[in-house]
Write an enzyme that holds these catalytic residues in place. Structure first.
Site, PDB file in Angstrom:
ATOM      1  N   HIS A   1       0.843  -1.185   0.000  1.00 12.71           N
ATOM      2  CA  HIS A   1       0.000   0.000   0.000  1.00 12.71           C
ATOM      3  C   HIS A   1       0.885   1.244   0.000  1.00 12.71           C
ATOM      4  O   HIS A   1       2.102   1.144   0.185  1.00 12.71           O
ATOM      5  CB  HIS A   1      -0.941  -0.012   1.219  1.00 12.71           C
ATOM      6  CG  HIS A   1      -0.239   0.023   2.545  1.00 12.71           C
ATOM      7  ND1 HIS A   1      -0.124  -1.080   3.362  1.00 12.71           N
ATOM      8  CD2 HIS A   1       0.403   1.022   3.190  1.00 12.71           C
ATOM      9  CE1 HIS A   1       0.538  -0.763   4.457  1.00 12.71           C
ATOM     10  NE2 HIS A   1       0.871   0.501   4.373  1.00 12.71           N
TER      11      HIS A   1
HETATM   12  P1  TYD Z   1      -1.720  -3.972   7.948  1.00 10.26           P
HETATM   13  O1  TYD Z   1      -2.050  -2.600   7.411  1.00 10.26           O
HETATM   14  O2  TYD Z   1      -2.203  -5.140   7.185  1.00 10.26           O
HETATM   15  O3  TYD Z   1      -0.140  -4.065   8.140  1.00 10.26           O
HETATM   16  P2  TYD Z   1       1.019  -3.993   7.026  1.00 10.26           P
HETATM   17  O4  TYD Z   1       1.318  -2.525   6.856  1.00 10.26           O
HETATM   18  O5  TYD Z   1       2.152  -4.720   7.612  1.00 10.26           O
HETATM   19  O6  TYD Z   1       0.520  -4.634   5.775  1.00 10.26           O
HETATM   20  O7  TYD Z   1      -2.244  -4.053   9.454  1.00 10.26           O
HETATM   21  C1  TYD Z   1      -2.586  -5.244  10.083  1.00 10.26           C
HETATM   22  C2  TYD Z   1      -3.733  -5.002  11.078  1.00 10.26           C
HETATM   23  O8  TYD Z   1      -3.340  -4.124  12.134  1.00 10.26           O
HETATM   24  C3  TYD Z   1      -4.938  -4.361  10.426  1.00 10.26           C
HETATM   25  O9  TYD Z   1      -6.086  -4.969  11.002  1.00 10.26           O
HETATM   26  C4  TYD Z   1      -4.880  -2.917  10.847  1.00 10.26           C
HETATM   27  C5  TYD Z   1      -4.175  -2.978  12.179  1.00 10.26           C
HETATM   28  N1  TYD Z   1      -3.346  -1.813  12.493  1.00 10.26           N
HETATM   29  C6  TYD Z   1      -3.720  -0.977  13.549  1.00 10.26           C
HETATM   30  O10 TYD Z   1      -4.740  -1.172  14.215  1.00 10.26           O
HETATM   31  N2  TYD Z   1      -2.909   0.084  13.838  1.00 10.26           N
HETATM   32  C7  TYD Z   1      -1.779   0.356  13.138  1.00 10.26           C
HETATM   33  O11 TYD Z   1      -1.079   1.332  13.454  1.00 10.26           O
HETATM   34  C8  TYD Z   1      -1.419  -0.522  12.039  1.00 10.26           C
HETATM   35  C9  TYD Z   1      -0.182  -0.255  11.235  1.00 10.26           C
HETATM   36  C10 TYD Z   1      -2.230  -1.580  11.766  1.00 10.26           C
END
Ligand code: TYD
Length: 132
Positions: A49
């Site tokens: 992303h």
């Molecule tokens: P995700 O965006 O998939 O992580 P990555 O950037 O590694 O792909 O996030 C995983 C899960 O954690 C998703 O349910 C959203 C949650 N999350 C939070 O609640 N707070 C945060 O600061 C982050 C980065 C993720």
């Protein structure tokens, strides 16, 4: 694309090592959120992303991983394998993280709180926004 790496000042003595991270000193923004990624399963690709506004600095405080950065024109792969280095990921950069070592702890410092509306999760949408 210029890759911005921060070389943290290592405070080492006979007891071991210490690195201090401070907003607007060795990190180029106010830190509003900190999270860390660990116990990553084999062959997992995270990220995939971009963010409209959010800036981040990523540090492998333990272990290693690779990070692909894409500004819409150019892609670069960086191997992070040292707690001494911070990778700056600015806004409107597509990122993917992969090849995590089993022991990898990836610390991420973020300029904003968590906001789902700041995410661009489809690469074609990212390309359209970059080309504007
Ligand atoms: P995700 O965006 O998939 O992580 P990555 O950037 O590694 O792909 O996030 C995983 C899960 O954690 C998703 O349910 C959203 C949650 N999350 C939070 O609640 N707070 C945060 O600061 C982050 C980065 C993720």
């Amino acid at each position: 694309m210029k890759i911005e790496l921060i070389d943290f000042d290592l405070k080492g003595d006979e007891r071991g090592s210490l690195i201090a991270i401070e907003a607007n000193k060795n990190i180029p923004f106010d830190i509003k959120r900190v999270y860390y990624i660990f116990a990553t399963k084999l062959n997992v690709v995270r990220g995939k992303h971009a963010h409209k506004k959010l800036k981040q600095v990523a540090v492998t405080v333990h272990g290693s991983c690779k990070i692909l950065l894409d500004d819409g024109q150019e892609q670069k792969e960086i191997t992070l394998n040292s707690p001494n280095l911070g990778l700056v990921i600015r806004e409107m950069i597509w990122r993917e993280m992969y090849d995590f070592s089993e022991d990898c702890v990836l610390l991420v410092l973020a300029s904003e709180g968590y906001d789902e509306n700041d995410y661009i999760r489809v690469h074609e949408e990212f390309m359209e926004l970059v080309e504007k």
